[in-house]
Design an enzyme around this catalytic site. Structure first.
Site, PDB file in Angstrom:
ATOM      1  N   CYS A  45      36.558  37.389  35.070  1.00  0.00           N
ATOM      2  CA  CYS A  45      37.709  38.112  34.692  1.00  0.00           C
ATOM      3  C   CYS A  45      38.444  37.275  33.586  1.00  0.00           C
ATOM      4  CB  CYS A  45      38.833  38.025  35.929  1.00  0.00           C
ATOM      5  SG  CYS A  45      38.216  39.022  37.550  1.00  0.00           S
TER       6      CYS A  45
HETATM    7  C1  BEZ Z   1      34.973  36.931  38.570  1.00  0.00           C
HETATM    8  O1  BEZ Z   1      36.000  37.587  37.984  1.00  0.00           O
HETATM    9  O2  BEZ Z   1      34.286  35.883  38.008  1.00  0.00           O
HETATM   10  C2  BEZ Z   1      34.688  37.230  39.774  1.00  0.00           C
HETATM   11  C3  BEZ Z   1      35.558  37.701  40.832  1.00  0.00           C
HETATM   12  C4  BEZ Z   1      35.314  38.306  42.142  1.00  0.00           C
HETATM   13  C5  BEZ Z   1      33.991  37.730  42.591  1.00  0.00           C
HETATM   14  C6  BEZ Z   1      33.114  37.424  41.892  1.00  0.00           C
HETATM   15  C7  BEZ Z   1      33.440  37.147  40.414  1.00  0.00           C
END
Ligand code: BEZ
Length: 217
Positions: A45
């Site tokens: 994200c």
């Molecule tokens: C991420 O944004 O890195 C992420 C969020 C939830 C699960 C796996 C990765």
């Protein structure tokens, strides 16, 4: 009932990192990209929001406003934005909706319980100036989105709204497009496509991109 292409994007009021937002009013006459991410302070994200910030000019050129969402709080968003700016070398220049009560997430079907029953998946909606949903995509939490693809689809939507064409697979600005099958009148075709067209099949007619001033080039 789940949302579908052609539906009016539901309006809402919710807090965000830029203060309270009334969605339709905030969109005004612009296009919008509303996208959810699973949680603040997560690696994928963080890269996605950094990318969106860096694409500010590309979004502005297309008259598109971006707005992100997660089920975290405004305070969390504000702290996270500092991290995004520092780690991604950008300035987050769009609001992040704080949706701890999941009001917006549920309105837009962004929580897919079999994937994760508490966090939003990576949903993305492109909304046109009439507030109509024109694109919906859903990615899993483990896969960051391709924001160049979002821009490509917006280019296609804005082109095909104004010309009787559709865009072929992998199309990019400036490449040949197809004349819509419903257009059969030869006089109208000549008028609309003065550069002519290549009739590959009766249903597949290729013509140069009718828009010549992409990005004011
Ligand atoms: C991420 O944004 O890195 C992420 C969020 C939830 C699960 C796996 C990765």
């Amino acid at each position: 009932m789940s949302l579908r292409l052609g539906d009016i994007a539901p309006d809402f009021e919710q807090q965000s990192s830029d203060g309270p937002i009334r969605f339709h009013e905030w969109l005004g006459d612009s296009w919008g990209v509303l996208f959810s991410h699973p949680a603040d302070f997560t690696p994928v994200c963080t890269t996605e929001l950094g990318l969106t910030a860096k694409l500010k000019d590309a979004f502005a050129e297309r008259d598109v406003k971006a707005i992100a969402l997660s089920v975290d709080s405004v305070d969390s968003h504000l702290e996270w934005i500092k991290d995004i700016n520092e780690t991604q070398n950008c300035v987050v220049n769009f609001p992040i909706i704080a949706d701890p009560d999941r009001k917006v997430s549920e309105l837009y079907g962004m929580i897919h319980p079999k994937a994760d029953d508490t966090h939003t998946v990576r949903s993305l909606f492109v909304i046109d100036p009439n507030k109509v949903i024109r694109l919906m995509i859903t990615y899993p939490a483990s896969t960051g989105r391709n924001f160049n693809e979002i821009l490509r689809v917006i280019d296609s939507l804005q082109l095909t709204d104004n010309h009787k064409v559709a865009t072929p697979g992998n199309w990019e600005r400036g490449e040949d497009v197809v004349i819509v099958p419903s257009l059969q009148d030869e006089e109208e075709i000549k008028q609309r496509f003065p550069k002519g067209y290549d009739k590959v099949r009766h249903y597949l007619r290729m013509t140069p991109d009718p828009k010549t001033n992409w990005g004011g080039e």
